[in-house]
Design an enzyme around this catalytic site. Sequence first.
Site, short mmCIF file in Angstrom:
data_model
loop_
_atom_site.label_atom_id
_atom_site.label_comp_id
_atom_site.label_asym_id
_atom_site.label_seq_id
_atom_site.Cartn_x
_atom_site.Cartn_y
_atom_site.Cartn_z
N HIS A 1 1.15 -0.73 0.01
CA HIS A 1 -0.02 0.07 -0.09
C HIS A 1 0.54 1.27 -0.05
CE1 HIS A 1 -2.73 2.76 1.06
NE2 HIS A 1 -4.27 2.12 1.02
N ASP B 1 -7.72 -5.03 -0.27
CA ASP B 1 -8.06 -6.08 -1.54
C ASP B 1 -8.07 -7.07 -1.79
OD1 ASP B 1 -9.05 -2.65 -2.85
OD2 ASP B 1 -7.13 -2.67 -2.17
#
Length: 431
Positions: free
Chosen positions: A307, A365
Amino acid sequence: MLCKADDSAQPIHLDSMEGQIGPDVVDMRGLYKQAGVFSYDPGFANTAACQSAITYIDGEEGILLHRGYPIEQLCEKASFTDVAWLLSHGELPDARQKVRFEQGLMAEAHLHEQIRNFFNGFRRDSHPMAMLCGTLAGLSSFYGNQGADQRHRITPEEREMSTLRLVAKMPTLAAWVYRYSRGLPLIYPRPGLSYAENCLHMLFSMPEAPWAVNPVLARAFDRILILHADHGQNVSTSTVRTVGSTGVNPFACIAAGVAALWGPAHGGANEAVLDMLDEIGTVDGIPDFMNRVRNQKDGTRLMGFGHRVYKKLDPRAGLMRRICHEVLAELGMDHDPRLELALKLEETALNDEYFISRRLYPNVDFYSGIILRAMGIPSSMFTVFFAVARTAGWVAQWKEMLESRPGISRPRALYVGPTRRDVPPSYGVEG
């Protein structure tokens, strides 16, 4: 120490600003006036473009707070509508506020009947995000007076109504996008159902048959919405703030956020995870796939890991992992091959020095796509429901931006093109 552009010895004085928590920032507003230079920060990764009291992220420690509340506690104890109220109003709703807000959402969940005609202009195989973006912007023609067209005319009451309408209408719009693409009759919201239950009802029920709520799936879907409700100044949120700074109608403003979310590097990442799992195929395919990821020249990426902000585990990822197991167990899919593949891939990456050294941990995700697919939602709709959830954050950020009166957004550019030059005398002259 900075000096002025003319190399004089006079120092530049830039103040620092302190937040409630997190690092201090340097107030750059006086930089050009004092030094004759601008700062250069591509992607604004090191620039605070606004002051905000909504969401705090500590990427080094894996912390996510909404109005000071940890995401883990909100996911356990609150509903999505509680979190939507919290983001916009700063405090969790009391019992009276909760009832009035949920009643207001139900009253505003219906769409103007002419919106049905909008869908007839789309091909059935249009991407759902194209339909969502277009019809959402179209709602500005029906609610043009709520939110106004000039920022100074937007009253607090109009901001509240715009917030309520956007959060209320997004699930209906999303469900109609899905059903139009499948040639199914459009379903209206049903009183007595929660926000998450109505999402599923409008997606999956049929007029001729009774539809029963599965409480496990409804609660799981509600928590998925919570986990996607807001995430600071990401690209879609900063787009909403930037577009909103012009005083545009809020429906058009949020449509701009939807367009930004559409990109596979942002809202479409969970769909990319499923594509990756399909590419790997089985657990036996993991070693070869990981070798390709390690070979940077190959261009293969490990989707759902890493991320831009979090350097430790994304705090939402562990919560999503738990929801994934609950949903698959409820559906009798707890031995689903895709889940087993995902778990083995996660285990491999978390014990591989290549990924450990790069601090590549699972993000939100990685599991969300598996959950939504198991619930019967096609991958093309994943980003649509991401937008449904994120609308709660977008409208909160939009309101905060208006209330702070920051002026119109206007970033600078480091110009690297040609210097001044003249058009050749013979150019454009007919011979």
